[in-house]
Design an enzyme around this catalytic site. Structure first.
Site, PDB file in Angstrom:
ATOM      1  N   HIS A  47      95.925   6.727 -26.068  1.00 29.85           N
ATOM      2  CA  HIS A  47      96.520   6.110 -27.251  1.00 29.85           C
ATOM      3  C   HIS A  47      95.479   5.349 -28.068  1.00 29.85           C
ATOM      4  CE1 HIS A  47     100.865   6.821 -26.241  1.00 29.85           C
ATOM      5  NE2 HIS A  47     100.236   7.212 -25.144  1.00 29.85           N
ATOM      6  N   LYS A  77      62.451  -5.562 -24.324  1.00 31.60           N
ATOM      7  CA  LYS A  77      61.931  -6.687 -23.537  1.00 31.60           C
ATOM      8  C   LYS A  77      60.637  -7.211 -24.146  1.00 31.60           C
ATOM      9  CE  LYS A  77      63.338  -5.042 -18.936  1.00 31.60           C
ATOM     10  NZ  LYS A  77      62.804  -4.809 -17.586  1.00 31.60           N
ATOM     11  N   GLU A 119      70.490   6.403 -18.070  1.00 31.52           N
ATOM     12  CA  GLU A 119      69.117   5.943 -17.855  1.00 31.52           C
ATOM     13  C   GLU A 119      68.257   7.034 -17.206  1.00 31.52           C
ATOM     14  OE1 GLU A 119      68.711   1.527 -17.332  1.00 31.52           O
ATOM     15  OE2 GLU A 119      68.024   2.140 -15.358  1.00 31.52           O
TER      16      GLU A 119
END
Lengths: 440, 440
Positions: A301, A415, A280
């Site tokens: 793995h 948003k 961010e």
């Protein structure tokens, strides 16, 4: 003391000395881009001592009257507390037998099933809520708070509920602060000059962390000591300078991804916190190392193949913790069918260390520069150090990259679209346009 | 029925029709690179029915005589079972009140503290162990098995322990198979022609999944139906063809990272399974999309900034699940301080859907092509579909990329170094050379 080791990378840090000095000054004197949000720089020294005492008192009250604490928050109002609690207690904290409350994180998404599950897990137990939101209007936590507030009021009545709601919010304004004032909730401050991703050492993180029984004094002492270390200018003595310069140099060399690795399952959410901090702060203007994370040796793995031989665009930052608390030695086995008797009597730390070194050599040989952070034994003090180290290095690093490390303009896009699609008053025209785009 | 929607990406799939047809034939006729390991292609039809019945009987026995099952395995011997159990039951499965045993995953790392914690969580409860290893000599699970075997034998005696150990291993050879024969453990097969990351629908995944109370028949039915869908050649009718072509086209356009996103916290380990599947199959010869994952909407408040505005090198694959089991509607609030009364009475699924659409539009606008997988409601059937879909698309995709999708040569590098540093007999010279490199 936390140390950074760059010797397994090809990073050249000296060329950054001058720009580091500049960035350092910007942070120390609050004179760079985004300087309204560098309140975290001196926080381990200048934090509000009276509020800190109130946090500890509230934690004791919650421990005494609640079997569960629901922590409602998203992003920086969620990841810091979860990161610290999992690292210092366990990623199985809630499963453990203990004399502190279970802690459930809610309001960090929109899954109805996930919320219902928290209701079910709490059942008839006594519980409290810590709702964390600067504005009080962020959709996810605000929606969740409506549900939990209703449940508390149903169970304890309006007055009883008010005594079990702890609001961490703006000091003076906003929907949650107004509600807290009106209803008499105990309330704590999200400081104006500390952004969400830098807020773990404010009330945002400290209240849930204290409820989990973690020693706040040690956490803050580690952070304060690292603050002193990071105040010293100079590449030799300042690990944050070293890390910030190294990752910028490697980015300049064409690396695009930074993978944070640790050899402890309980560091998983610490890595999530780190991903927000760096992603961010730096992921803007088309720039920035993409932060990713792995848990070793498990992910050797799974992601190990890619790291060893996939696209050569990554660097790896490994947090190495010191000795573990357990001292388990591999049992001897007469039959030795698995051929592991050469390890009998050796403790797990020894084996893990050889895995770390073996992996280091393999990955460096494969073309993945490794930055190593020696973080010491896992405890509240070293956790405080590590938090501050990563924060300070992040501020520096963003400045070296040439961005404002303290804004997050890209978070608004989803948003706004969501508000429009949800039919929020004022967004009607935008909603119609978006629905047209979606063909509905 | 699972559907892929490519309309929010710039992917052109038609140019891949011919190479898809070739890859499809290689998979169907086992004639491509790595064709010794395509046993998973017809597995949902050709699985060993007798063993399948034994798995279900064993699960019932474990459910009746154990409060906990310790599943020892790493990589593909771990992630598949955990992915399915968390997706279908919960990421809080162990915390829930239930009439099936707790399931602890061990032997997937080298943390002594993590192992000690499992001992503590089991306490005095009755438990069983499912040890999963083709060879029986992979360090992490073999070491863990020594500890848990010793504890079982201490608690139940050698004969009693043998009745509580379930070995999933090679059908005829290897250390674990030999031990199982010698001690009389109930044993199950890791097929020779199915690699670890494709093994979730063999005994490797099915035994723990059955113990968690999941309906294996439905899981296999979903996989079998998807197998039929994926057998049909053609871009229009085959979602695996579509996904494989789209991601290869976008990779060819210069994208380097694929982020798998879901809006359900319990899909976290399904994403980890997917990361192994694609990362290990494609991440070789300096090629391959880097697989990463996010959990929305939580990570829109952490990785969202980077996705929206960071380096423009990523694509996003979103799994959209159908209606949730809960039907929670947002409570009305007279004061409406948070301004959310426009959502009162709306259910969480509605809100989540607007968030998905809003995010889709925002990310595409920001330059992130989106591939959408409509997976239906979360249940055992759709989970089986999703597993097979991703497996088949992965085989195709690796062939399109020009690699052998079924080997993992890069995983050996760290293991060899680790053996040498641990002092394994036969590795003495290498150990000395590595220690010199490490300066110790």
């Amino acid at each position: 003391m936390l140390q950074v080791n760059l010797s397994s990378s090809s990073a050249r840090v000296e060329p950054f000395a001058e720009s580091l000095a500049q960035a350092h000054t910007w942070l120390q004197e609050a004179t760079g881009r985004g300087s309204d949000f560098v309140g975290w720089v001196n926080l381990p020294r200048d934090y509000d001592k009276a509020e800190y005492a109130r946090i500890q008192a509230a934690a004791r009250k919650i421990q005494s009257d609640s079997k569960a604490l629901v922590v409602i928050g998203i992003g920086g109002s969620y990841l810091g507390a979860r990161a610290v609690i999992e690292l210092l207690e366990s990623n199985n904290y809630n499963l453990r037998k203990k004399n502190t409350p279970n802690i459930y994180f809610a309001g960090n998404g929109l899954s109805g099933d996930a919320m219902q599950e928290i209701f079910d897990l709490i059942g008839d137990d006594d519980f409290s809520v810590n709702v964390i939101s600067k504005s009080g209007t962020t959709t996810e936590p605000a929606v969740a708070f409506r549900f939990f507030k209703a449940r508390l009021e149903e169970k304890y009545g309006k007055a009883g509920a008010a005594e079990r709601i702890y609001a961490t919010t703006d000091k003076a304004r906003g929907a949650l602060k107004s509600l807290a004032n009106a209803e008499g909730y105990d309330s704590y401050v999200v400081p104006d000059n500390v952004g969400g991703r830098f807020s773990v050492l404010t009330a945002v993180g400290l209240l849930p962390i204290a409820v989990a029984g973690i020693d706040l004094d040690e956490l803050m002492r580690g952070a304060a000591d690292m603050m002193e270390t990071c105040r010293r200018p100079g590449l030799e003595s300042n690990p944050a300078w070293q890390y910030a310069a190294a990752r910028n140099d490697l980015y300049g060399q064409g690396k695009k991804v930074e993978i944070l690795a640790a050899y402890e399952p309980r560091a998983r959410f610490f890595a999530e916190w780190w991903k927000q901090l760096y992603g961010e702060s730096e992921g803007k203007e088309g720039k920035g190392l993409l932060p990713a994370s792995v848990e070793f040796t498990a992910d050797l793995h799974s992601m190990g193949q890619y790291i060893q031989q996939g696209e050569r665009t990554m660097i790896e930052t490994v947090i190495r913790f010191g000795k573990s608390a357990s001292h388990l030695c591999v049992p001897h086995d007469d039959a030795d069918g698995d051929g592991l008797n050469f390890l009998a009597g050796k403790d797990m730390d020894f084996i893990a260390t050889q895995a770390m070194d073996g992996t280091l050599l393999a990955h460096v040989e494969g073309g993945v520069p490794n930055l190593i952070i020696h973080a010491g034994e896992i405890n509240a003090y070293t956790c405080g150090e590590l938090i501050y180290f990563f924060e300070y290095a992040c501020g520096l690093s963003g400045y070296l990259l040439g961005v404002n490390p303290f804004d997050q303009p890209g978070v608004e896009a989803y948003k706004k679209n969501m508000f429009a699609l949800l039919g929020k008053p004022g967004y009607e025209d935008m909603g119609a346009a978006l629905r047209a785009k979606l063909g509905r």
